[in-house]
Design a protein around this motif. Structure first.
Motif, PDB file in Angstrom:
ATOM      1  N   GLU A  91      57.582  29.664  24.221  1.00 41.83           N
ATOM      2  CA  GLU A  91      56.390  30.513  24.077  1.00 41.83           C
ATOM      3  C   GLU A  91      55.175  29.866  24.757  1.00 41.83           C
ATOM      4  O   GLU A  91      54.421  30.534  25.478  1.00 41.83           O
ATOM      5  CB  GLU A  91      56.112  30.726  22.588  1.00 41.83           C
ATOM      6  CG  GLU A  91      54.968  31.671  22.278  1.00 41.83           C
ATOM      7  CD  GLU A  91      54.747  31.801  20.771  1.00 41.83           C
ATOM      8  OE1 GLU A  91      53.574  31.894  20.366  1.00 41.83           O
ATOM      9  OE2 GLU A  91      55.743  31.796  20.015  1.00 41.83           O
ATOM     10  N   GLN A  92      55.004  28.561  24.554  1.00 41.15           N
ATOM     11  CA  GLN A  92      53.860  27.858  25.135  1.00 41.15           C
ATOM     12  C   GLN A  92      54.009  27.719  26.650  1.00 41.15           C
ATOM     13  O   GLN A  92      53.008  27.742  27.383  1.00 41.15           O
ATOM     14  CB  GLN A  92      53.720  26.479  24.484  1.00 41.15           C
ATOM     15  CG  GLN A  92      52.468  25.706  24.905  1.00 41.15           C
ATOM     16  CD  GLN A  92      51.181  26.428  24.570  1.00 41.15           C
ATOM     17  OE1 GLN A  92      51.083  27.088  23.535  1.00 41.15           O
ATOM     18  NE2 GLN A  92      50.185  26.315  25.449  1.00 41.15           N
ATOM     19  N   LYS A  95      55.258  29.988  28.563  1.00 39.81           N
ATOM     20  CA  LYS A  95      54.815  31.290  29.076  1.00 39.81           C
ATOM     21  C   LYS A  95      53.295  31.361  29.141  1.00 39.81           C
ATOM     22  O   LYS A  95      52.723  31.886  30.102  1.00 39.81           O
ATOM     23  CB  LYS A  95      55.357  32.414  28.198  1.00 39.81           C
ATOM     24  CG  LYS A  95      56.840  32.664  28.352  1.00 39.81           C
ATOM     25  CD  LYS A  95      57.310  33.808  27.441  1.00 39.81           C
ATOM     26  CE  LYS A  95      58.810  34.028  27.571  1.00 39.81           C
ATOM     27  NZ  LYS A  95      59.292  35.083  26.644  1.00 39.81           N
ATOM     28  N   SER A 100      52.747  22.368  25.789  1.00 41.43           N
ATOM     29  CA  SER A 100      54.135  22.772  26.083  1.00 41.43           C
ATOM     30  C   SER A 100      55.066  21.566  26.037  1.00 41.43           C
ATOM     31  O   SER A 100      56.139  21.607  25.419  1.00 41.43           O
ATOM     32  CB  SER A 100      54.224  23.424  27.468  1.00 41.43           C
ATOM     33  OG  SER A 100      53.409  24.559  27.565  1.00 41.43           O
ATOM     34  N   GLU A 118      61.710  27.409  20.323  1.00 34.41           N
ATOM     35  CA  GLU A 118      61.025  28.703  20.411  1.00 34.41           C
ATOM     36  C   GLU A 118      59.551  28.533  20.769  1.00 34.41           C
ATOM     37  O   GLU A 118      59.019  29.243  21.630  1.00 34.41           O
ATOM     38  CB  GLU A 118      61.166  29.470  19.093  1.00 34.41           C
ATOM     39  CG  GLU A 118      62.605  29.785  18.701  1.00 34.41           C
ATOM     40  CD  GLU A 118      63.381  30.497  19.803  1.00 34.41           C
ATOM     41  OE1 GLU A 118      62.777  31.369  20.476  1.00 34.41           O
ATOM     42  OE2 GLU A 118      64.561  30.175  20.004  1.00 34.41           O
ATOM     43  N   LYS A 119      58.880  27.589  20.111  1.00 37.22           N
ATOM     44  CA  LYS A 119      57.465  27.379  20.399  1.00 37.22           C
ATOM     45  C   LYS A 119      57.261  26.793  21.789  1.00 37.22           C
ATOM     46  O   LYS A 119      56.260  27.078  22.456  1.00 37.22           O
ATOM     47  CB  LYS A 119      56.841  26.481  19.330  1.00 37.22           C
ATOM     48  CG  LYS A 119      56.680  27.190  17.991  1.00 37.22           C
ATOM     49  CD  LYS A 119      55.977  26.312  16.977  1.00 37.22           C
ATOM     50  CE  LYS A 119      55.811  27.062  15.649  1.00 37.22           C
ATOM     51  NZ  LYS A 119      55.174  26.225  14.612  1.00 37.22           N
TER      52      LYS A 119
END
Length: 386
Positions: A119-120, A122, A105, A115-116
């Motif tokens: 997402e990471q 989460k 993350s 965005e990544k």
């Protein structure tokens, strides 16, 4: 990429440089230096996604070799991070699995892949049990939000943090959240709430990842001046030992605050003129520059007029060190906007105050609400009769 106490987040330093790089009031020579600093920061942290965006916006020039090199480094490091996650899941415990996901993350945050990174984060949260650790993930999300000035993301993250605190949480993190929320409120023009949150955090400030303590005091004083009444301003700001210890380090701020409270209006306007340059060059305050200028002038004019039933325009102009025409134009705008309660007698050159009486205002409001209620009852009676 973990935060270090007393040190501002490198990403937020970079965000400020990017803001200044596109600011119309920054000199071209200064922009050349800023462009070099931005380029070096982007390359040193392999921020390929941000580099491509800045090239597309014309902020930086494309160097394909550098971009390819950054992408290769990103791929290699991602491969290593994925191997560590796989190893932790096969051979180690839940804590090590979480740390491996957190590292990934923080890597996405470092290379500015929004965005990544979200997402990471989460995924990392799904591996996290402790409320304090979940809060730290929210703080990372908030920092991403402030880097991109994504107010929707910031608002949702603050709400999420408050819900987490209902499950528990320590005071240090709760106090940090107040500063994050205060900065969000200031950035969205809710200066009153921002002032209250900042004032609550003065003695417990530890949010160095956002900005320095001097900057925090700068924001606190600016938001308080247009939000607090005179008595509260004296108690919470003018006499606050934490503010007194720092305010002298910030150009014009002490004179700005104290001249307003001491009714030294010429000095106030002089200090205000000096402060405007700092407000203009602040990425959080700049969008509200014109609004803040109006609010400050409204406060100072109201304070001056409170002392008089009537006063000549010439006397007011001399008190502020400006021309009669300037004061006449200024007051007419504020009166038309409902910001000042007075009338201008242009023939006599006099200002007559007509401050609204609180009891009379309450009486008028009661009459209006009573009329509204009677109309509703009459409409309802017609429906019932039918």
């Amino acid at each position: 990429m973990e935060n270090q106490e007393g040190k501002q987040q490198p990403h937020l330093i970079l965000a400020n440089k990017l803001f200044l790089l596109t600011h119309p009031d920054v000199d071209d020579i200064e922009k050349v230096r800023l462009r070099d600093e931005v380029y070096n920061a982007v390359v040193s942290d392999d921020m390929a996604p941000l580099y491509e965006t800045l090239v597309g916006n014309g902020v930086l020039n494309l160097n394909q070799k550098v971009l390819d090199s950054m992408r290769a480094k990103i791929d290699e490091e991602l491969k290593q991070l994925d191997e560590k996650i796989a190893d932790a899941e096969e051979n180690l415990g839940e804590s090590e699995v979480r740390e491996a996901h957190l590292a990934k993350s923080l890597f996405y945050i470092r290379i500015s892949d929004k965005e990544k990174a979200l997402e990471q984060l989460k995924v990392t949260e799904s591996k996290t049990v402790a409320v304090g650790q979940k809060m730290d993930l929210v703080f990372h999300t908030l920092q991403i939000g402030f880097f991109y000035m994504d107010f929707d993301l910031i608002s949702k993250s603050i709400d999420k943090a408050k819900n987490l605190f209902e499950e528990g949480g320590d005071w240090e993190r709760k106090n940090r959240l107040k500063v994050y929320e205060g900065l969000f409120c200031m950035s969205t023009r809710n200066f009153k709430k921002a002032a209250n949150l900042f004032l609550d955090s003065i003695s417990t400030f530890t949010t160095y990842e956002l900005f320095t303590y001097d900057t925090f005091i700068f924001y606190t004083v600016l938001t308080s001046i247009i939000s607090l009444d005179r008595v509260s301003l004296k108690q919470k700001v003018v006499d606050a030992p934490e503010i007194l210890a720092v305010i002298g380090k910030i150009p014009f701020l002490s004179e700005f605050l104290n001249s307003l409270y001491d009714c030294q209006y010429k000095s106030f306007f002089s200090a205000f003129a000096g402060l405007t340059e700092y407000i203009k060059l602040d990425r959080y305050l700049y969008p509200h520059f014109r609004y803040y200028m109006r609010e400050v002038r409204s406060v100072v004019y109201s304070q001056f007029l409170e002392s008089y039933k009537s006063v000549t325009i010439d006397a007011m102009a001399k008190a502020f060190g400006v021309t009669v025409d300037f004061i006449d134009l200024e007051l007419s705008r504020f009166i038309a906007a409902g910001k000042l309660h007075c009338k201008i007698d242009k023939v006599a050159g006099v200002l007559e105050t007509n401050r609204p009486d609180a009891k009379n205002a309450l009486y008028q409001a009661t009459i209006k609400q009573g009329d509204f209620l009677l109309n509703r009852i009459q409409k309802l009676s017609r429906v019932i009769d039918l």
